[in-house]
Design an enzyme around this catalytic site. Structure first.
Site, short mmCIF file in Angstrom:
data_model
loop_
_atom_site.label_atom_id
_atom_site.label_comp_id
_atom_site.label_asym_id
_atom_site.label_seq_id
_atom_site.Cartn_x
_atom_site.Cartn_y
_atom_site.Cartn_z
CE1 TYR A 95 -4.09 1.94 0.24
CE2 TYR A 95 -2.64 3.42 1.46
CZ TYR A 95 -3.83 3.18 0.78
OH TYR A 95 -4.73 4.20 0.61
CG PHE A 147 -6.03 18.19 -24.44
CD1 PHE A 147 -6.01 17.65 -25.71
CD2 PHE A 147 -6.43 17.39 -23.38
CE1 PHE A 147 -6.37 16.33 -25.93
CE2 PHE A 147 -6.79 16.06 -23.59
CZ PHE A 147 -6.75 15.53 -24.86
CB THR A 148 -10.92 17.88 -24.28
OG1 THR A 148 -10.01 16.79 -24.14
CG2 THR A 148 -11.22 18.08 -25.76
CG ASP A 238 -0.50 18.57 -21.63
OD1 ASP A 238 0.04 17.44 -21.56
OD2 ASP A 238 -1.68 18.74 -21.97
CE LYS A 281 -3.11 10.62 -24.29
NZ LYS A 281 -3.26 11.97 -23.88
NE ARG A 405 -9.53 15.59 -29.81
CZ ARG A 405 -10.30 15.19 -28.81
NH1 ARG A 405 -11.59 15.45 -28.80
NH2 ARG A 405 -9.80 14.51 -27.81
CG PHE A 472 -15.32 14.83 -27.25
CD1 PHE A 472 -15.14 15.93 -26.43
CD2 PHE A 472 -14.46 13.75 -27.12
CE1 PHE A 472 -14.12 15.95 -25.48
CE2 PHE A 472 -13.43 13.77 -26.17
CZ PHE A 472 -13.27 14.87 -25.36
C1 LIG Z 1 -4.39 12.75 -23.32
C2 LIG Z 1 -4.03 14.12 -23.01
C3 LIG Z 1 -4.30 14.68 -21.75
C4 LIG Z 1 -5.11 13.97 -20.68
O1 LIG Z 1 -4.56 12.78 -20.27
P1 LIG Z 1 -5.42 11.49 -19.86
O2 LIG Z 1 -4.37 10.48 -19.52
O3 LIG Z 1 -6.24 11.10 -21.04
O4 LIG Z 1 -6.25 11.84 -18.70
C5 LIG Z 1 -3.86 15.97 -21.52
N1 LIG Z 1 -3.22 16.67 -22.46
C6 LIG Z 1 -2.96 16.18 -23.68
C7 LIG Z 1 -2.25 17.01 -24.69
C8 LIG Z 1 -3.36 14.89 -23.99
O5 LIG Z 1 -3.13 14.41 -25.23
#
Ligand SMILES: *Cc1c(COP(=O)(O)O)cnc(C)c1O
Length: 482
Positions: A95, A147-148, A238, A281, A405, A472
């Site tokens: 843990y 970004f969303t 980011d 990613k 998009r 979306f």
């Molecule tokens: C995917 C992404 C995020 C968010 O990350 P999640 O792991 O999907 O929560 C933030 N910024 C960018 C540019 C992304 O491509």
């Protein structure tokens, strides 16, 4: 004040290949061999038609078993290496204080250079915590395009996002090499108008997902750093695709050709004060993320908050094995052979589509090829959701799944209630890392070409269900009559 940046004569052709491909005619090729395969389904057109109606013409709502080549996203869809899988077996599921946490901490410090880290279940977990700590109600959060999930967390924390990306980023035909760059003038105007203390921080993405996977130049980042330091403003990174951005700097920005991707990645991170990461990613894992900062006070608060939203600060919603796979994936993500093939595969698809005359965002980005739905379907109004319908048609054609998009992803203005009307109305063909072959890319290109041939007969959609947040993902549509 406008950043001169590297030469704008770098053209689309150059960006479609890399220096090896264009100058020495050496192909990229997969730097791995296949040890295990996952079988995928081939469906009939009738099956796909039924699946599409069932899914309300939203590719997010299709069951993956009915998808042939899945280019919905590069998020969490990477193929892990044998080393990462071996790491999964070394999970220390304690843990508190799992040894995998310490491996992860060291991998982040060594590869990226940030001091303090907090693991989270994925990128948005880090965005939530960071936004709540760093944004005061009424502050602005300028960024190189939204970004969303990032913008939503900024807004939920009481902030207002302001787009300070260069204008070129909004033009799908502009071939400038570094369309992710910040327009320093736009930032200066914001500072002059409201004062530096009304700016929570500058949010900088490498590469810019919503602009089509476009990189930021090192020169621009350095100028941004200088301007922010002058005004006492922090920069939050980011860093979801920082290795891909570093590769583009190595390939295209004068003065960086002889540097390693690892070296460039570290320099990018050193120009910022903290970061949120979706390790799904670049970092080659199926789940995971983190927050990393250099400031002890922010770290202390984040370590406190992560317990509320994610889990203890040494696991943040992840299993020990997930953190181990992430630690190993971070190392693999900056290897030269890996990144050349990863971006090379995307360029391969981009070049095929360009050669066929398909309207795509230029130059080709690093994680996917973006179809320009406004140019593809010029007879449709933006309120008939051209990108949404194009993604649906591509699935119908061949079982290739892509993502909208455009206006659906952009959502609504929280004050006026009207749609945001983004310049870019795109369909994203996102390439998972190490999962598909060159032959799959050929099938994708041929499918897009077939839809292009019958584009004039394609009609629009109307939205029949709209969720309140990030619509979306779950919105449903019906076809408009011809
Ligand atoms: C995917 C992404 C995020 C968010 O990350 P999640 O792991 O999907 O929560 C933030 N910024 C960018 C540019 C992304 O491509």
């Amino acid at each position: 004040m406008r950043s001169p940046g590297p030469s704008r004569t770098l053209n689309a052709t150059m960006r479609v290949g890399n220096k090896d491909m264009e100058q020495r005619k050496i192909s990229w090729a997969e730097p791995y061999k296949i040890k295990m395969v996952e079988l995928i389904a081939m469906t009939t057109r009738e099956q796909r038609e039924a699946a599409l109606v069932e899914a309300g013409y939203n590719t997010f709502l299709l069951p993956s078993e009915k998808v042939y080549i899945d280019l919905l996203t590069d998020s969490g869809t990477s193929a892990m290496s044998d080393r990462q899988w071996a790491g999964m077996m070394m999970g220390d599921e304690a843990y508190a204080g799992s040894r995998n946490f310490y491996h992860l901490e060291k991998a982040i410090q060594d590869t990226y250079g940030y001091k303090y880290i907090v693991p989270t279940h994925q990128g948005r977990g880090a965005e939530n915590i960071l936004s709540q700590i760093m944004i005061k109600k009424g502050q602005f959060v300028p960024g190189n395009m939204y970004f969303t999930t990032t913008r939503l967390h900024q807004e939920l924390a009481g902030g207002t996002f302001v787009d300070i990306i260069i204008d070129e980023a909004h033009d799908p035909n502009n071939t400038f090499a570094f369309k992710g760059n910040v327009d320093l003038n736009k930032l200066q105007v914001l500072i002059d108008k409201h004062g530096a203390d009304k700016i929570a921080y500058v949010s900088i993405a490498t590469t810019v997902n919503m602009a089509g996977g476009q990189p930021v130049s090192m020169a621009n980042l350095k100028e941004l750093r200088a301007l922010c330091t002058k005004h006492g403003i922090s920069i939050i990174h980011d860093m979801t695709r920082v290795a891909e951005n570093a590769y583009m700097i190595q390939q295209l920005e004068p003065g960086h050709a002889d540097r390693s991707v690892q070296d460039i990645v570290k320099e990018i991170c050193s120009l910022t004060d903290g970061a949120t990461m979706s390790a799904k990613k670049d970092a080659l894992v199926n789940i995971g993320g983190f927050l990393a900062v250099n400031d002890w006070d922010v770290f202390e608060e984040a370590r406190n908050m992560v317990v509320v939203y994610e889990g203890l600060h040494t696991y943040g919603g992840l299993a020990g094995r997930d953190m181990e796979a992430m630690a190993i994936g971070i190392g693999e993500s900056v290897q030269e052979d890996h990144i050349r093939a990863r971006v090379g595969q995307v360029f391969y698809l981009g070049k095929k589509l360009l050669d066929a005359g398909i309207p795509i965002v230029k130059p080709v980005g690093t994680h996917g090829v973006f179809l320009d739905a406004k140019a593809f379907l010029p007879h449709l109004k933006q309120t008939a959701f051209p990108a949404q319908v194009l993604a649906a048609e591509l699935y119908l054609e061949s079982g290739v799944r892509a993502m909208e998009r455009g206006i659906v992803s952009a959502g609504r203005n929280k004050d006026t209630g009207d749609h945001y009307y983004p310049e870019l109305e795109l369909v994203r063909l996102t390439i998972p890392r190490r999962a598909y072959t060159q032959a799959h890319m050929d099938v994708v290109a041929e499918s897009v070409e077939r839809v292009y041939e019958r584009r004039k007969s394609i009609t629009g959609l109307k939205m029949v269900y709209e969720p309140k947040y990030l619509r979306f993902f779950q919105a449903r549509f019906e076809r408009l009559p011809a």
